[in-house]
Scaffold this active site. Structure first.
Site, short mmCIF file in Angstrom:
data_model
loop_
_atom_site.label_atom_id
_atom_site.label_comp_id
_atom_site.label_asym_id
_atom_site.label_seq_id
_atom_site.Cartn_x
_atom_site.Cartn_y
_atom_site.Cartn_z
N GLU A 174 -19.22 -6.48 -31.86
CA GLU A 174 -18.70 -5.43 -30.98
C GLU A 174 -19.31 -5.51 -29.58
O GLU A 174 -19.76 -4.50 -29.04
CB GLU A 174 -18.94 -4.05 -31.61
CG GLU A 174 -18.30 -3.90 -32.98
CD GLU A 174 -18.34 -2.45 -33.51
OE1 GLU A 174 -19.18 -1.67 -33.04
OE2 GLU A 174 -17.51 -2.12 -34.36
N GLU A 188 -14.60 -4.51 -40.34
CA GLU A 188 -15.33 -3.39 -40.94
C GLU A 188 -14.36 -2.25 -41.17
O GLU A 188 -13.58 -1.91 -40.27
CB GLU A 188 -16.44 -2.87 -40.01
CG GLU A 188 -17.54 -3.86 -39.71
CD GLU A 188 -18.62 -3.27 -38.80
OE1 GLU A 188 -18.61 -2.04 -38.55
OE2 GLU A 188 -19.48 -4.02 -38.34
#
Ligand SMILES: *[C@@H]1O[C@H](CO)[C@@H](O)[C@H](O)[C@H]1NC(C)=O
Ligand SMILES: *[C@@H]1O[C@H](CO)[C@@H](O)[C@H](O)[C@H]1NC(C)=O
Ligand SMILES: *[C@@H]1O[C@H](CO)[C@@H](O)[C@H](O)[C@H]1NC(C)=O
Ligand SMILES: *[C@@H]1O[C@H](CO)[C@@H](O)[C@H](O)[C@H]1NC(C)=O
Length: 484
Positions: A119, A264
């Site tokens: 991220e 995720e």
């Protein structure tokens, strides 16, 4: 255990048809004060039928344990390494040699992806990794080509879903975030050219956490939300809408067929009023059912959603900057025990198989002395100290220990610190305030932990070696049963 690791060829073929029904993956994070031994985690993955695992780094012990397991692996590169990999081809080659090639050739690890960064474009990083991520991706890809691995191992970047947004609040309004639009296009083109997937993390829980007006039902999959219409498509849950916003963003920019991996997805069980076993089970079970049977999203109805649950086990040393729930994402507790029933559509059929051979410390806890006074000026200092160094995220409104009284709160903090320090006598010496007890202070679903023996790596337990032949036989029987 993954049936595919069985040596019998005929069975492997039959079994792969039976066993690849969903092919669900798990994230294996290791920010914990008391890690489970890697062999124990790999056994946990296999016995619950996980086919894939995603790592956040390239820990040698974890990769060694994954060797010959039959589990596909996504290895990770932490954001902190992006700078050096971006600026030095040599560094990228070394990283690939040490953290990919060696494990594939001498250790039989089934590495399929390298996750470059994690991220990295989160707005909370203030753009720190904007300049380094793409060059690092390119260098790692070149290093994989040079190592002769680029056909088998693909590069990707796990991105938060905040890299795209919708101008209309509908999926069809999706496009990449304006401030990184050109960068995203360059990355997407590169992934497309090199057969790398787009990896995105999608979190309805966070939407609910950050937006008090978010419709709760829309976070789940059981159809109680008022649907949202978008052209001819109907959306009953946030996951589909979010995923399709990405599909629209890709399509608008000419990459409508790029492979997508959900890196995720999950729901935490503590640390917030919406984080509990009931919601987590409802979300994760709903998700598993939602993606089973080759069902995709409205925009990609025939494409099986490829996903890694977040997360396998709780991590008690994760930063709680995003919120107290951060340490409670596991479908298993830190010691590999299941929190709620979950049917993964694999061999586990509804009950999660817990980790085996866990060695706990003695049954004793550190609590507040009955004679200690609540208004003792040392109390606040001691609690702050304990909570800063241990974990008090299960205290607070709506959490598992949110109903403790003031003494209970203080005891919880003391015990957390004591257990984190492996029940060291000195860790229960809050001045005149604490004592060690052998009677379990846990109440209702507020659990006062006893910690596990610390694991130092290396020394393998005899049982670890016996495990394999036994699980082979067991796997064979299970596979036969599944087929018959
Ligand atoms: C391999 O990965 C580990 C864990 O992420 C890292 O600490 C190490 O520096 C890497 N090795 C090389 C040669 O880059
Ligand atoms: C981002 O900027 C804010 C405000 O300037 C600062 O508090 C924060 O620490 C920065 N975060 C990072 C990761 O640099
Ligand atoms: C216990 O601690 C929590 C979290 O620090 C706090 O919100 C709560 O008010 C405390 N309860 C009592 C009774 O002191
Ligand atoms: C502990 O309590 C005793 C008796 O009440 C007192 O004499 C002593 O100073 C206290 N010690 C600390 C560290 O507060």
């Amino acid at each position: 255990m993954g049936c595919l690791s069985l040596p019998t060829i005929g069975l492997v073929l039959l079994c792969s048809m039976v066993c690849t029904v969903s092919g669900i993956g798990a994230n294996w994070g290791t920010q914990t004060s008391h890690p489970l031994p890697p062999d124990t985690v790999v056994r946990l993955l296999r016995e619950n039928g996980f086919r894939k695992v995603k790592l956040f780094d390239a820990d040698y012990g974890a990769l060694r344990a994954l060797g010959k397991s039959g589990i596909e692996v996504m290895v990770g590169i932490p954001n902190e390494m992006l700078q050096s990999l971006a600026t030095s081809m040599k560094a990228a080659e070394k990283w690939v040699a040490k953290n990919v090639s060696t494990h594939i050739t001498s250790n039989n690890v089934d590495i399929r992806y390298v996750a470059v960064g994690n991220e990295p474009f989160l707005s909370t990083y203030n753009g720190s990794f904007l300049r380094t991520t793409f060059p690092a991706l390119q260098n790692v890809q070149s290093a994989l080509i040079k190592a002769g691995l680029s056909n088998k191992v693909k590069v990707t970047i796990p991105l938060n879903a905040d890299v795209y947004a919708s101008s209309t609040d509908l999926p069809s309004g999706g496009d990449f975030r304006a401030d990184i639009h050109d960068l995203m296009l360059a990355i997407v083109k590169f992934l497309n050219d090199n057969g790398g997937p787009f990896t995105v993390n999608i979190y309805p829980f966070i939407s609910l956490y950050t937006d008090a007006n978010f419709p709760v039902e829309y976070a789940f999959f059981d159809g109680n939300a008022s649907p949202i219409m978008d052209g001819g498509m109907t959306y009953y849950n946030m996951f589909d809408a979010n995923y399709d916003t990405l599909v629209w963003a890709l399509q608008k920019n000419g990459y409508g067929n790029l492979q997508i991996i959900v890196g995720e997805i999950g729901w935490p069980t503590d640390g917030d009023q919406n984080a509990n076993n009931v919601y987590a089970q409802r979300f994760n079970q709903g998700f598993m059912s939602h993606i089973s049977g080759q069902k995709g999203t409205p925009m990609r109805p025939a494409v099986q959603v490829d996903a890694y649950l977040f997360s396998l086990i709780d991590e008690d040393t994760k930063s709680i900057d995003p919120g107290n729930f951060e340490r409670h994402w596991g479908i298993f507790t830190y010691d590999g025990q299941s929190k709620y029933p979950l049917n993964l559509g694999t061999i586990n059929s509804g009950t999660l198989v817990p980790a085996k051979n866990i060695h706990y410390l003695d049954r004793k806890w550190c609590v507040m002395k009955p004679s200690a006074k609540l208004d003792d000026p040392q109390v606040q200092l001691s609690v702050s100290y304990a909570c800063a160094l241990a974990d008090c995220t299960s205290l607070g409104y709506g959490t598992s220990c949110g109903n403790l009284d003031a003494r209970g709160n203080i005891s919880y903090a003391f015990n957390s610190y004591y257990q984190k320090n492996n029940q060291l006598d000195d860790a229960c010496k809050f001045p005149n305030l604490s004592m060690i007890t052998k009677s379990d202070p846990s109440v209702a679903n507020c659990r006062f932990e006893i910690t596990m023996e610390p694991y130092y790596g290396g020394a393998e337990r005899i049982l670890g070696r016996l495990q394999k032949p036994l699980s082979l036989v067991f796997g064979l029987i299970l596979c036969l049963l599944t087929i018959l």
